[in-house]
Design a protein around this motif. Structure first.
Motif, PDB file in Angstrom:
ATOM      1  N   GLY A  15      24.867  21.573  -8.514  1.00  0.00           N
ATOM      2  CA  GLY A  15      25.877  21.027  -9.404  1.00  0.00           C
ATOM      3  C   GLY A  15      27.254  21.101  -8.775  1.00  0.00           C
ATOM      4  O   GLY A  15      27.522  20.485  -7.751  1.00  0.00           O
ATOM      5  N   HIS A  16      28.139  21.896  -9.366  1.00  0.00           N
ATOM      6  CA  HIS A  16      29.501  22.055  -8.846  1.00  0.00           C
ATOM      7  C   HIS A  16      29.695  23.412  -8.166  1.00  0.00           C
ATOM      8  O   HIS A  16      30.822  23.873  -7.997  1.00  0.00           O
ATOM      9  CB  HIS A  16      30.524  21.874  -9.973  1.00  0.00           C
ATOM     10  CG  HIS A  16      30.571  20.475 -10.511  1.00  0.00           C
ATOM     11  ND1 HIS A  16      29.707  20.027 -11.495  1.00  0.00           N
ATOM     12  CD2 HIS A  16      31.348  19.410 -10.186  1.00  0.00           C
ATOM     13  CE1 HIS A  16      29.964  18.754 -11.757  1.00  0.00           C
ATOM     14  NE2 HIS A  16      30.950  18.364 -10.987  1.00  0.00           N
ATOM     15  N   GLU A  17      28.598  24.016  -7.765  1.00  0.00           N
ATOM     16  CA  GLU A  17      28.651  25.318  -7.101  1.00  0.00           C
ATOM     17  C   GLU A  17      28.157  25.175  -5.657  1.00  0.00           C
ATOM     18  O   GLU A  17      27.039  24.712  -5.415  1.00  0.00           O
ATOM     19  CB  GLU A  17      27.742  26.318  -7.843  1.00  0.00           C
ATOM     20  CG  GLU A  17      27.578  27.649  -7.130  1.00  0.00           C
ATOM     21  CD  GLU A  17      26.435  28.472  -7.696  1.00  0.00           C
ATOM     22  OE1 GLU A  17      26.199  29.574  -7.176  1.00  0.00           O
ATOM     23  OE2 GLU A  17      25.763  28.000  -8.645  1.00  0.00           O
ATOM     24  N   ARG A  18      29.012  25.539  -4.709  1.00  0.00           N
ATOM     25  CA  ARG A  18      28.592  25.512  -3.310  1.00  0.00           C
ATOM     26  C   ARG A  18      27.668  26.683  -3.033  1.00  0.00           C
ATOM     27  O   ARG A  18      27.939  27.816  -3.439  1.00  0.00           O
ATOM     28  CB  ARG A  18      29.814  25.593  -2.391  1.00  0.00           C
ATOM     29  CG  ARG A  18      29.466  25.438  -0.908  1.00  0.00           C
ATOM     30  CD  ARG A  18      30.711  25.472  -0.059  1.00  0.00           C
ATOM     31  NE  ARG A  18      31.203  26.832   0.120  1.00  0.00           N
ATOM     32  CZ  ARG A  18      32.422  27.144   0.558  1.00  0.00           C
ATOM     33  NH1 ARG A  18      33.284  26.176   0.829  1.00  0.00           N
ATOM     34  NH2 ARG A  18      32.783  28.396   0.700  1.00  0.00           N
ATOM     35  N   ILE A  19      26.566  26.407  -2.351  1.00  0.00           N
ATOM     36  CA  ILE A  19      25.613  27.450  -2.004  1.00  0.00           C
ATOM     37  C   ILE A  19      26.126  28.200  -0.769  1.00  0.00           C
ATOM     38  O   ILE A  19      26.599  27.573   0.186  1.00  0.00           O
ATOM     39  CB  ILE A  19      24.218  26.840  -1.748  1.00  0.00           C
ATOM     40  CG1 ILE A  19      23.659  26.300  -3.074  1.00  0.00           C
ATOM     41  CG2 ILE A  19      23.263  27.869  -1.138  1.00  0.00           C
ATOM     42  CD1 ILE A  19      22.368  25.536  -2.936  1.00  0.00           C
ATOM     43  N   PRO A  20      26.081  29.526  -0.772  1.00  0.00           N
ATOM     44  CA  PRO A  20      26.556  30.296   0.383  1.00  0.00           C
ATOM     45  C   PRO A  20      25.911  29.824   1.685  1.00  0.00           C
ATOM     46  O   PRO A  20      24.705  29.601   1.747  1.00  0.00           O
ATOM     47  CB  PRO A  20      26.141  31.727   0.039  1.00  0.00           C
ATOM     48  CG  PRO A  20      26.113  31.773  -1.455  1.00  0.00           C
ATOM     49  CD  PRO A  20      25.630  30.416  -1.872  1.00  0.00           C
ATOM     50  N   GLY A  21      26.753  29.647   2.701  1.00  0.00           N
ATOM     51  CA  GLY A  21      26.283  29.218   4.011  1.00  0.00           C
ATOM     52  C   GLY A  21      26.358  27.726   4.234  1.00  0.00           C
ATOM     53  O   GLY A  21      26.228  27.261   5.376  1.00  0.00           O
ATOM     54  N   ALA A  22      26.590  26.939   3.172  1.00  0.00           N
ATOM     55  CA  ALA A  22      26.562  25.478   3.309  1.00  0.00           C
ATOM     56  C   ALA A  22      27.680  24.973   4.210  1.00  0.00           C
ATOM     57  O   ALA A  22      27.437  24.204   5.157  1.00  0.00           O
ATOM     58  CB  ALA A  22      26.650  24.823   1.932  1.00  0.00           C
ATOM     59  N   ALA A  23      28.919  25.373   3.922  1.00  0.00           N
ATOM     60  CA  ALA A  23      30.050  24.897   4.728  1.00  0.00           C
ATOM     61  C   ALA A  23      29.941  25.396   6.162  1.00  0.00           C
ATOM     62  O   ALA A  23      30.213  24.657   7.115  1.00  0.00           O
ATOM     63  CB  ALA A  23      31.365  25.355   4.098  1.00  0.00           C
ATOM     64  N   CYS A 248      13.600  30.418   4.905  1.00  0.00           N
ATOM     65  CA  CYS A 248      14.899  31.087   5.075  1.00  0.00           C
ATOM     66  C   CYS A 248      15.505  31.399   3.709  1.00  0.00           C
ATOM     67  O   CYS A 248      15.393  30.605   2.775  1.00  0.00           O
ATOM     68  CB  CYS A 248      15.859  30.194   5.857  1.00  0.00           C
ATOM     69  SG  CYS A 248      15.190  29.545   7.404  1.00  0.00           S
ATOM     70  N   ARG A 249      16.166  32.541   3.631  1.00  0.00           N
ATOM     71  CA  ARG A 249      16.854  32.892   2.381  1.00  0.00           C
ATOM     72  C   ARG A 249      17.871  31.817   2.025  1.00  0.00           C
ATOM     73  O   ARG A 249      18.010  31.437   0.867  1.00  0.00           O
ATOM     74  CB  ARG A 249      17.562  34.243   2.522  1.00  0.00           C
ATOM     75  CG  ARG A 249      16.654  35.445   2.681  1.00  0.00           C
ATOM     76  CD  ARG A 249      17.468  36.733   2.676  1.00  0.00           C
ATOM     77  NE  ARG A 249      18.563  36.689   3.637  1.00  0.00           N
ATOM     78  CZ  ARG A 249      18.445  36.999   4.937  1.00  0.00           C
ATOM     79  NH1 ARG A 249      17.266  37.373   5.413  1.00  0.00           N
ATOM     80  NH2 ARG A 249      19.480  36.932   5.747  1.00  0.00           N
ATOM     81  N   ASP A 250      18.623  31.376   3.027  1.00  0.00           N
ATOM     82  CA  ASP A 250      19.657  30.368   2.850  1.00  0.00           C
ATOM     83  C   ASP A 250      19.980  29.805   4.230  1.00  0.00           C
ATOM     84  O   ASP A 250      19.296  30.098   5.221  1.00  0.00           O
ATOM     85  CB  ASP A 250      20.902  30.965   2.179  1.00  0.00           C
ATOM     86  CG  ASP A 250      21.395  32.233   2.870  1.00  0.00           C
ATOM     87  OD1 ASP A 250      21.179  32.392   4.103  1.00  0.00           O
ATOM     88  OD2 ASP A 250      21.992  33.091   2.193  1.00  0.00           O
ATOM     89  N   LEU A 251      21.037  29.013   4.325  1.00  0.00           N
ATOM     90  CA  LEU A 251      21.381  28.389   5.603  1.00  0.00           C
ATOM     91  C   LEU A 251      21.943  29.388   6.600  1.00  0.00           C
ATOM     92  O   LEU A 251      21.813  29.199   7.819  1.00  0.00           O
ATOM     93  CB  LEU A 251      22.350  27.233   5.361  1.00  0.00           C
ATOM     94  CG  LEU A 251      21.722  26.040   4.634  1.00  0.00           C
ATOM     95  CD1 LEU A 251      22.788  25.059   4.171  1.00  0.00           C
ATOM     96  CD2 LEU A 251      20.703  25.332   5.524  1.00  0.00           C
ATOM     97  N   PHE A 252      22.586  30.452   6.129  1.00  0.00           N
ATOM     98  CA  PHE A 252      22.987  31.537   7.035  1.00  0.00           C
ATOM     99  C   PHE A 252      21.756  32.083   7.763  1.00  0.00           C
ATOM    100  O   PHE A 252      21.778  32.304   8.977  1.00  0.00           O
ATOM    101  CB  PHE A 252      23.641  32.687   6.250  1.00  0.00           C
ATOM    102  CG  PHE A 252      25.092  32.498   5.951  1.00  0.00           C
ATOM    103  CD1 PHE A 252      26.003  32.157   6.953  1.00  0.00           C
ATOM    104  CD2 PHE A 252      25.583  32.695   4.662  1.00  0.00           C
ATOM    105  CE1 PHE A 252      27.353  31.995   6.673  1.00  0.00           C
ATOM    106  CE2 PHE A 252      26.921  32.539   4.377  1.00  0.00           C
ATOM    107  CZ  PHE A 252      27.812  32.186   5.377  1.00  0.00           C
ATOM    108  N   ASP A 253      20.703  32.304   6.995  1.00  0.00           N
ATOM    109  CA  ASP A 253      19.482  32.853   7.566  1.00  0.00           C
ATOM    110  C   ASP A 253      18.872  31.892   8.580  1.00  0.00           C
ATOM    111  O   ASP A 253      18.349  32.312   9.625  1.00  0.00           O
ATOM    112  CB  ASP A 253      18.483  33.155   6.438  1.00  0.00           C
ATOM    113  CG  ASP A 253      17.263  33.934   6.914  1.00  0.00           C
ATOM    114  OD1 ASP A 253      17.372  34.651   7.927  1.00  0.00           O
ATOM    115  OD2 ASP A 253      16.206  33.821   6.266  1.00  0.00           O
TER     116      ASP A 253
END
Length: 264
Positions: A15-23, A248-253
């Motif tokens: 939605g309007h929340e950036r997921i950690p690691g995206a940028a 992966c947990r997220d894009l950082f991972d």
């Protein structure tokens, strides 16, 4: 050299929340000059609107780096070479993509195609008209099969849920354009200009992102930030019957895993 086909909803944002690691992930790609395309099944927005939404979340990408299921649907219809009248069920992104490709949206009694995407004003009247068009011989094209979408307040019904009603009422199965269909995957890979084996498909949905990447012969990475979560990932993988190359947990991972492998 690798290329990347990256999902949006549930992967870069909810939605309007950036997921950690995206940028940071997009910046990582840009710094390394790795080719990428943001491939979304969401047909409601234009590429320009998607880029503006991302910019507002602090993720800087050009509109040219966005490829939507609406664009892919318009490309598919163009390749069919049939007449040009379309009965559309959808929103602004789909309408603009069809009109830019030269299709007449509405305005005729009998249309050549029913083209359907997500439509948050879907109604019984729209269902009735779609069924009548299909009964009259129109071909049915569905932008994407997603039955659920991540949003600010949780999951919401997607285009696939509306399609289930249309199919149940009409008995007509649609041609599916969006992930996991090979149609959008082939178009996106062609835009990257790389062999499929050199392309990573990254997303949060095992049934669409990961299955689509696997069928296309790409590398796949599942992030647990949207439809798939740490709590449901095992059930998601079992129900889909497909195994990603990375979880992966997220894009950082994802970045950490890839960089560790490169250092071996």
């Amino acid at each position: 050299m690798k290329g990347f086909l990256i999902d949006l909803d549930g992967t870069l944002y909810r939605g309007h929340e950036r997921i950690p690691g995206a940028a940071e992930f997009i910046q990582w790609l840009q710094d390394a000059q790795l080719p990428y395309l943001l491939v979304t099944n969401n047909s409601s927005r234009t590429p320009e609107a998607v880029a503006e939404h991302l910019q507002g979340l602090g993720i800087a990408v050009p509109a040219a780096a966005v490829y939507t299921s609406a664009q892919a649907a318009a490309q598919y219809l163009t390749e069919q070479g049939r007449a040009r009248s379309v009965h559309m069920i959808g929103e602004a992104g789909l309408q603009l993509a069809l009109e830019e490709a030269g299709f007449a949206v509405g305005g005729t009694t009998v249309c050549d195609y029913v083209v359907q995407g997500i439509d948050r004003s879907f109604s019984y009247a729209k269902l009735t008209e779609a069924v009548r068009q299909l009964a009259g011989g129109a071909a049915y094209v569905l932008t994407n099969p997603d039955r659920l979408l991540p949003s600010d307040g949780g999951l919401m019904p997607g285009a696939g849920t509306l399609a289930a009603a249309i199919t149940a009422a009409s008995g007509v199965e649609p041609v599916v354009i969006g992930k996991p269909s090979p149609i959008i995957m082939a178009y996106a890979i062609e835009r990257l200009g790389l062999p499929a084996a050199d392309v990573w498909v990254i997303g949060d949905n095992v049934h669409t992102d990961i299955r689509g990447g696997a069928v296309a012969g790409c590398l796949t990475a599942l992030v647990l930030t949207g439809v798939a979560t740490p709590d449901n990932v095992e059930a998601q993988l079992a129900s889909a019957g497909v195994t990603p190359d990375r979880v992966c947990r997220d894009l950082f991972d994802f970045i950490e895993q890839v960089e560790k492998e490169l250092l071996r």
